[in-house]
Design a protein around this motif. Sequence first.
Motif, short mmCIF file in Angstrom:
data_model
loop_
_atom_site.label_atom_id
_atom_site.label_comp_id
_atom_site.label_asym_id
_atom_site.label_seq_id
_atom_site.Cartn_x
_atom_site.Cartn_y
_atom_site.Cartn_z
N LYS A 41 3.98 -3.79 11.86
CA LYS A 41 5.32 -3.57 11.36
C LYS A 41 5.25 -2.76 10.07
O LYS A 41 4.25 -2.74 9.37
CB LYS A 41 6.02 -4.91 11.13
N TYR A 42 6.35 -2.08 9.76
CA TYR A 42 6.33 -1.09 8.68
C TYR A 42 5.88 -1.66 7.34
O TYR A 42 5.08 -1.06 6.62
CB TYR A 42 7.70 -0.45 8.53
N GLY A 43 6.41 -2.83 6.96
CA GLY A 43 6.03 -3.41 5.68
C GLY A 43 4.55 -3.70 5.60
O GLY A 43 3.90 -3.45 4.57
N ALA A 44 3.99 -4.20 6.71
CA ALA A 44 2.56 -4.49 6.74
C ALA A 44 1.74 -3.21 6.69
O ALA A 44 0.69 -3.15 6.04
CB ALA A 44 2.22 -5.28 8.01
N GLN A 45 2.23 -2.15 7.35
CA GLN A 45 1.48 -0.89 7.37
C GLN A 45 1.25 -0.35 5.97
O GLN A 45 0.14 0.04 5.62
CB GLN A 45 2.23 0.16 8.17
N THR A 46 2.31 -0.27 5.17
CA THR A 46 2.16 0.34 3.86
C THR A 46 1.16 -0.42 3.00
O THR A 46 0.33 0.18 2.31
CB THR A 46 3.51 0.43 3.14
N SER A 47 1.19 -1.76 3.06
CA SER A 47 0.27 -2.53 2.23
C SER A 47 -1.16 -2.44 2.75
O SER A 47 -2.11 -2.29 1.98
CB SER A 47 0.71 -4.00 2.15
N VAL A 48 -1.34 -2.47 4.07
CA VAL A 48 -2.69 -2.41 4.63
C VAL A 48 -3.29 -1.01 4.46
O VAL A 48 -4.45 -0.86 4.04
CB VAL A 48 -2.68 -2.81 6.12
N LEU A 49 -2.52 0.02 4.74
CA LEU A 49 -3.06 1.37 4.66
C LEU A 49 -3.35 1.79 3.22
O LEU A 49 -4.25 2.62 2.98
CB LEU A 49 -2.10 2.36 5.32
N ARG A 50 -2.63 1.24 2.27
CA ARG A 50 -2.91 1.57 0.87
C ARG A 50 -4.13 0.85 0.33
O ARG A 50 -4.51 1.05 -0.83
CB ARG A 50 -1.67 1.28 0.02
N MET A 51 -4.78 0.04 1.17
CA MET A 51 -6.09 -0.50 0.81
C MET A 51 -7.19 0.54 0.97
O MET A 51 -8.30 0.37 0.48
CB MET A 51 -6.41 -1.72 1.70
N ILE A 52 -6.90 1.63 1.68
CA ILE A 52 -7.87 2.68 1.91
C ILE A 52 -8.07 3.47 0.62
O ILE A 52 -7.10 3.97 0.04
CB ILE A 52 -7.41 3.62 3.04
#
Length: 454
Positions: A296-307
């Motif tokens: 889901k969108y909210g999860a994507q932004t937080s997970v992908l910004r771990m990169i």
Amino acid sequence: MEHRTDRTLNIVGGGMAGSEAAWQAANAGIRVILHEMRPEVGTFAHRTGHLAEMVCSNSFRSDDDEQNAVGLLHWEMRAADGLIMRMADAHRLPAGGALAVDRDPFAESVTDALRAHPNITVQTAEIDRLPESGTWIIATGPLTSGALAEAIRAETGAEALAFFDAIAPIVHADSIDMSKAWFQSRYDKGETEAERRAYLNCPMDKATYEAFIDALLAADKTEFHEGETAQYFDGCLPIEVMAERGRETLRHGPMKPVGLTNPHAPDVKPHAIVQLRRDNALGTLYNIVGFQTKMKYGAQTSVLRMIPGLEEARFARLGGIHRNTFLNAPTLLDAGLRLRSRPNIRFAGQITGVEGYVESAAMGLLAGRLAAAELTGRTLPPPPPETAMGALVHHITGGAEAKTFQPMNVNFGLFPPVDLKGGRRNRPARYKAYTDRAKAAWQGWLAASEHAPA
């Protein structure tokens, strides 16, 4: 151009794109027959037989025409007397800086306006094949009927016109931290510097990779509706599915740390590497390679910004998974949205590879105007790429990479860059420069289109 004696335009599909195309062509003096299969033939998503029914959200997103690309697209459509924007404005709801719409009155008003137009006839019937003659626009959207989808597939040779589509996120290049990321193609493949700079790389050490996998597995995800079966386009599995098969799967797949050397730390071998591939000709957008996702969108932004390197990433498009029907437009359509193998047929709306209500309506507006010009013997070029409309149609009909083409929202990454004093980091000034330039170009195109030569 030869003047046509039969000034009739047939439009298949009464959604956002088909409704707008009908309005634009009818106002240009063209007789329009709008074919809409609903309510005789329904879909799982629609509830009524109204034209331009909103089946997902009720938002047209930002209405800021100085700092937002979709707001600029609103402005361009209003300047062109767009029906969709007129009725959205008439039925808008409080939503801060966004344009939210009272969906049922909106659809009723669009339907009433089209049915009342003296040049428009609405016919309730399913079109199940591609027409051999006449001038047509197909604007059937992501829920194209099975029979028509099969006819399009047979004509175009598309192997997977309709499928559950797992798409990867796209990042604005100027939001990537280049003190951590670097340009390099794997094993330095590529004969030119541009080819070698086609990929950006973000390194992960073991601890970062393990934390990323934990977050990925725990993230909220979109699930299929009951009775739907997951069949992914081109065998592209979502990264969550790959991670569920084993914690090392991604590290031996799209995140494999081979053939690359980090110039920021050349003696340190990364545990894993995330690659981003240039996604448009301008080099302003980068696609995260292999990162199709159903987070889901909210999860994507937080997970992908771990990169590493993406801590402050801005996303032109987040990933997702949904049933979709669209053409590989860069291969199949010309700059005027005509099917190359059958130029009497134009496509418009989401089936062309745009994403969103506004973008779909915009392609309908453009297709309607182009078809009307052709039927009256006038030569009308597509709008300039400096405009929101022009940037979008240029992207889908030639600017995007055909092999990895996926639906796209309008965004400033599609526009030719502006030469702005003060550097790229002055985002408000840069976006204002984009919109000022676009408005002038759009007004020029509209004025020229009224006097296009025969």
